[in-house]
Design an enzyme around this catalytic site. Structure first.
Site, PDB file in Angstrom:
ATOM      1  N   THR A 172       0.846  -1.194   0.000  1.00 28.57           N
ATOM      2  CA  THR A 172       0.000   0.000   0.000  1.00 28.57           C
ATOM      3  C   THR A 172       0.880   1.242   0.000  1.00 28.57           C
ATOM      4  OG1 THR A 172      -1.867  -1.063   1.095  1.00 28.57           O
ATOM      5  CG2 THR A 172      -1.732   1.332   1.279  1.00 28.57           C
ATOM      6  N   PHE A 174       1.002   5.177   0.880  1.00 30.32           N
ATOM      7  CA  PHE A 174       0.381   6.201   1.709  1.00 30.32           C
ATOM      8  C   PHE A 174       0.932   7.567   1.326  1.00 30.32           C
ATOM      9  CE2 PHE A 174       0.158   2.308   4.063  1.00 30.32           C
ATOM     10  CZ  PHE A 174      -0.999   2.374   4.832  1.00 30.32           C
TER      11      PHE A 174
END
Length: 278
Positions: A172, A174
């Site tokens: 992921t 961010f």
């Protein structure tokens, strides 16, 4: 007084973990929703927010692409986190005692293999760390949670299986948001520029708008579209390029972009995370 960084989710979530890794001396501030995390920074209750924007399996985090253009926050950094999930349950539970597994819908979808292998019934929860808390509070040894390893220690659960995600490239990205527009300096390492624009409603407008990046040798790493205000004729684009707005190529490309758009707004100019070069 310690500085504070907001994130969406409960203690033990992946967003909490990346806050600890990137800002170990800061106080993490859990928020119930992305809107609450944005509001915490806008109001001054937190100095920064750590917000997921893309996942290598699930794709973009749709809500964020609607919040970013309308907020007054700016991207000042990025972080990449390799997502790891564990199967956890009460201390007295065992693999054989489990009947249901609780987690966020995306986490359940990313751990189908172990769920199928153990014959568990998936139950959707609001988020991964919240699922761990609910299993802890239930007192039920037939319930398990899929959550980041950090959550097991926080909620007093035992880890029964580690690294249960189906794909080992689950990552992921961010972005770090701030009230202040802090532009990374030019010439001090790789830089990412993120911006939004609306194209004019003309034939080949997008083609012409993007042509300047190609002719100026600028690498565009992201281009995503979404409707504005529910109108099919009004499309907004979120784009990212390698480089700094003061680089001649990027500067010229942005100038050409302005000819074919109704609005260009730079959301951030920030150092590229080292993960991009791996």
């Amino acid at each position: 007084m310690s500085r504070r960084i907001a994130y969406q989710g409960e203690p033990g979530a992946n967003s909490h973990l990346v806050c600890q890794q990137a800002y170990p001396d800061w106080e993490p501030v859990p928020c119930a929703s992305f809107e609450d995390a944005f509001a915490a920074v806008e109001s001054g209750d937190a100095d920064l927010a750590m917000i997921p924007i893309d996942n290598s399996i699930a794709g973009r985090v749709a809500d964020i692409h609607h919040f970013l253009p309308t907020s007054d926050l700016h991207i000042v950094g990025e972080r990449f986190l390799r997502i790891q999930f564990s199967l956890m349950a009460l201390p007295e539970a065992s693999i054989d005692s489990l009947r249901t597994v609780h987690s966020h819908v995306h986490a359940l979808g990313q751990c189908r293999g172990v769920i199928r292998e153990l014959g568990l019934t998936p139950v959707v929860a609001g988020d991964t760390a919240g699922a761990a808390r609910e299993v802890s509070e239930s007192g039920d040894p037939t319930q398990a949670a899929i959550a980041p390893p950090l959550a097991a220690g926080i909620y007093g659960l035992q880890v029964l299986r580690e690294e249960i995600e189906d794909e080992d490239h689950n990552t992921t990205r961010f972005v770090v948001l701030s009230r202040d527009f802090e532009q990374a300096p030019r010439g001090n390492g790789p830089v990412v520029t993120t911006f939004i624009f609306n194209v004019r409603n003309l034939p080949a407008a997008l083609y012409k708008a993007l042509g300047g990046f190609a002719t100026n040798g600028v690498n565009m790493t992201k281009l995503e579209s979404y409707m504005v205000g529910g109108h099919f004729t009004a499309t907004q684009f979120l784009a990212e390029v390698d480089g700094h707005p003061d680089d001649p190529g990027v500067r010229n490309a942005l100038e050409e972009l302005a000819f074919f758009t109704t609005e260009v707004k730079v959301l951030g100019v920030y150092p590229a995370d080292a993960f991009r070069g791996e």
